[in-house]
Design an enzyme around this catalytic site. Sequence first.
Site, short mmCIF file in Angstrom:
data_model
loop_
_atom_site.label_atom_id
_atom_site.label_comp_id
_atom_site.label_asym_id
_atom_site.label_seq_id
_atom_site.Cartn_x
_atom_site.Cartn_y
_atom_site.Cartn_z
N HIS A 373 7.89 -5.65 -17.04
CA HIS A 373 7.34 -5.79 -15.69
C HIS A 373 5.93 -5.25 -15.51
O HIS A 373 5.42 -5.24 -14.40
CB HIS A 373 8.24 -5.11 -14.65
CG HIS A 373 9.55 -5.77 -14.48
ND1 HIS A 373 9.78 -6.75 -13.53
CD2 HIS A 373 10.71 -5.61 -15.15
CE1 HIS A 373 11.04 -7.15 -13.63
NE2 HIS A 373 11.62 -6.47 -14.60
N LYS A 564 2.13 -3.10 0.02
CA LYS A 564 2.62 -2.93 -1.35
C LYS A 564 2.38 -1.47 -1.71
O LYS A 564 1.72 -0.75 -0.96
CB LYS A 564 1.86 -3.84 -2.31
CG LYS A 564 0.32 -3.76 -2.17
CD LYS A 564 -0.39 -4.69 -3.13
CE LYS A 564 -0.40 -6.13 -2.68
NZ LYS A 564 0.11 -7.06 -3.64
N ARG A 565 2.92 -1.01 -2.86
CA ARG A 565 2.63 0.35 -3.29
C ARG A 565 1.11 0.55 -3.36
O ARG A 565 0.37 -0.38 -3.65
CB ARG A 565 3.28 0.61 -4.65
CG ARG A 565 4.78 0.78 -4.60
CD ARG A 565 5.20 1.93 -3.74
NE ARG A 565 4.89 3.18 -4.39
CZ ARG A 565 5.80 4.03 -4.85
NH1 ARG A 565 7.09 3.77 -4.73
NH2 ARG A 565 5.43 5.16 -5.42
N THR A 672 5.51 -10.17 -5.83
CA THR A 672 6.56 -10.95 -5.18
C THR A 672 6.31 -10.98 -3.66
O THR A 672 6.73 -11.90 -2.98
CB THR A 672 7.96 -10.36 -5.46
OG1 THR A 672 7.90 -8.95 -5.28
CG2 THR A 672 8.40 -10.68 -6.87
N LYS A 676 6.55 -13.98 -0.51
CA LYS A 676 7.15 -13.83 0.83
C LYS A 676 6.15 -14.25 1.90
O LYS A 676 6.50 -14.91 2.87
CB LYS A 676 7.60 -12.38 1.05
CG LYS A 676 8.73 -11.96 0.11
CD LYS A 676 8.90 -10.43 0.05
CE LYS A 676 9.71 -10.05 -1.19
NZ LYS A 676 9.65 -8.60 -1.49
C1 7GP Z 1 6.38 -4.70 -10.78
C2 7GP Z 1 5.06 -5.39 -11.03
O1 7GP Z 1 3.99 -4.51 -10.78
C3 7GP Z 1 4.95 -6.60 -10.12
O2 7GP Z 1 3.78 -7.29 -10.40
C4 7GP Z 1 6.16 -7.48 -10.31
O3 7GP Z 1 6.15 -8.53 -9.37
C5 7GP Z 1 7.44 -6.70 -10.14
O4 7GP Z 1 7.44 -5.59 -11.04
C6 7GP Z 1 8.68 -7.50 -10.41
O5 7GP Z 1 8.61 -8.11 -11.65
N1 7GP Z 1 6.54 -3.52 -11.61
C7 7GP Z 1 7.16 -2.44 -11.12
O6 7GP Z 1 7.60 -2.38 -9.99
C8 7GP Z 1 7.29 -1.32 -12.04
O7 7GP Z 1 7.75 -0.27 -11.70
C9 7GP Z 1 6.95 -0.46 -14.18
O8 7GP Z 1 6.87 -1.54 -13.28
C10 7GP Z 1 8.06 -0.67 -15.15
#
Ligand code: 7GP
Length: 836
Positions: A373, A564-565, A672, A676
């Site tokens: 991810h 978003k974060r 994501t 939305k």
């Molecule tokens: C997130 C990604 O930053 C985002 O772009 C993506 O849409 C989402 O995962 C779902 O695939 N990543 C995280 O939230 C995260 O904690 C570190 O990644 C493992």
Amino acid sequence: MATPLVAVEHRTEPQDERTALTKEAFQRDFFNNLFYILGKFPTLATKNDYYQALAFVVRDRMLQRWISTAAAYTKQGSRTVAYFSAEFLMGPHLGNNLVNLGIHDEVRKAVTELGLDFNELLLEEDEPGLGNGGLGRLAACFIESLATLQIPSLGYGIRYEFGIFHQEIVDGWQTERTDKWLRFGNPWEIPRPEWAVHVKLGGYTEPYRDEFYRHRVRWVPDRLVAAVPYDTPILGYHTNTANTLRLWKAEAPESFDFAVFNRGDYYGAVMQKVSSENLSKVLYPNDEQLQGKELRLSQQYFFVSASLQDMFRILKIQKIPVERFHEKFAAQLNDTHPAIAVAELMRLLIDENVVPWEQAWDITRRTFAYTNHTLLPEALECWPLPLFAKLLPRHLEIIFEINARFLDEVRIRFYGDEERIARMSLIDERGERYVRMAHLACVGSHAINGVAELHSELLKQDVLRDFYELWPTRFGNKTNGVTPRRWMALSNPRLTKLVSSHIGDEWITDLSQLRRLEPLAEDAGFRQQWLDVKRACKCDFAAVALKKTGITIDPDSLFDVQVKRIHEYKRQHLNILHVVALYHRLRSNPNVDITPRTFIFGGKAAPGYHIAKLIIKLITSVGDVVNRDPAVRDRLKVVFLPNFNVKNGQRIYPAADLSEQVSTAGKEASGTGNMKFSMNGALTIGTMDGANIEIREEVGAENFFLFGLTTPEVGALKASGYNPANYLDGELKEVVELIRSGFFSRGDAELFRPLIDGLVHHDPYLVFADFDSYSKAQQQVSAAYQDRDHWARMSILNSARSGKFSSDRTIREYCDDIWKAPAVPIRLLTQEDVKV
Ligand code: 7GP
């Protein structure tokens, strides 16, 4: 005759009385719950009591489905998807369950008739915020789509007592409060202490010979923790399927501290209990930033071990031999947080079920698949070897053996390439030694995927390049999606009604049907209705914003939203620099004709991420000045909405005109939220990053505001020695000077220095390099919004062409390409069927 409260036309089976809810049955059960579960009567009942009484009415209606589903899967020994995730950011259940049961509107009417405010009751639910952001919310959308598609599945995770912290803004700064979501109880879960398992930790290993004189290894732990499953039913939309989300709570095993207790060390025994419970106490609030804490690794192992043991229990009930584990289960690793599962399944097969190594390895690899991810290096999990050895001594031995065999394979394929061996090893030995969890996930999986086209390509070229060269066919892409049930049907009832009145409601389970709205983009009457819906959603949100921030916003201004974060790579600072630029323009030329805008921000910063917290402070500080300045004459407003979570998201997405997706190209794996927004008719201003690229491809370049460097351009600029100071001229320079001067910090020129100096001297995410392009794209946005009718056309087309971004499509692809899991339709059982 009682009036049926439920829409039954989508169901084929006969309904029993508890499911085909009549208004009379509803009201009777509602008050029964208030009296006999909550022990209250109307004079003393709080809103939360009423919420719970309602939740239990709904839960009763779900249980028949849940039991029928479990019975069918057990009887048929169905192939089952096990989704392993350290995070499930579910959001409130009540509204979603009402929608999926098909009784939302009827129940709203019945509740209203009792003189209660239905929306207020819904808001009473403390949402289970058991996730940080994208990764956790994706898991939630996926398990909902799995249920809707009638795929047998289990979500496995951790029942954190405290989910993601509650954010408050005090004096413009983020402050964190613990999230006590279980305070009033949780009507959606059922504990199953009878299925608790023990998880071992620490200690040492020793070889021994068993009764057949075979060489075995025994793990002698120094700690045992009981894992108790709490089950939550996950309903499919208008189906009889109710799958299970099984979250583990850590407890002290009664039997284990007995010895200590008998030795008279009562205090020691109690402390042991307390420390066991710590394991599932709190979610680590870091998003894409590794926390190398022992407790975090313990959490990961805790839920993975409990889940795999649970899967062995299920095999046993269904009389399936352990050698067929991979035929019964397809297990997905949601990033590397559960990657220890590879070693744990090997241990369970070899040590506890005496399966030979080669066969165990074959089963393991056929069971797991891994989704990455993020490309951010700081998020790649690596555990210091000494810590790993102390906590999981047996797993380290197994990992060494996996590594030795794996590196032999690499040596043969890439003869003499010792550097490659060092790069690919499961152990990083360049200095202090670490276990590389992404490598463990790769070698232990038969399929590896990224979450958008670009991201999957970059994985192959970059982070996982060596693995791609070794096993090219294992790599694939699965572009993310979101569930239209929560993110349209539930959160945007007005749009849902408008859309369904024109094209029927099949789009809710087949989002590609939204294409049928395309011709309506040319219908002036429809465009007006579309704008009316948007305006109503904006009014709703304006009321929320006023209540939570005290700021009045104009629903006729352009709502420009970034939620978003908070992270430097997501570039909230690029956005706020542009706001300052607009403000500067207004002050320099008070009569300039600008499109009135409301900038809405929301998102949490990891508590230890100082620059992210300073970005929040800058946003709120700019807001304090701009919102009050009479010279602005309300043409600009800046709102930071505190505590962005699922609940708030449900009110923001429908109200947005413009969606900010401005990450540095190559950094956002998918996104994501972008989906939305687009579904709900917002236009996007964005870079060529993550799923933005695919959204633009679907909705058409003319309905998307593109800006910024592409991934190759970012690479080239960095390679040529990027100097942000070179971009510091014109408007950007004035903006930076204004912030530096202390204008937004009551004359304090030091406050924002770490942020501004960081940009001027380093700017790792190329904010300055993209500023000009961003500012120009924003001018196009402003111009486009002046022609409201044309804007409506573009908005309609965004929604109409968002079908690809349903998580149903994503899940179908996982099922076809990776899990090979067919649908199992459920017939509702009657009381007759389940007689003992
Ligand atoms: C997130 C990604 O930053 C985002 O772009 C993506 O849409 C989402 O995962 C779902 O695939 N990543 C995280 O939230 C995260 O904690 C570190 O990644 C493992």
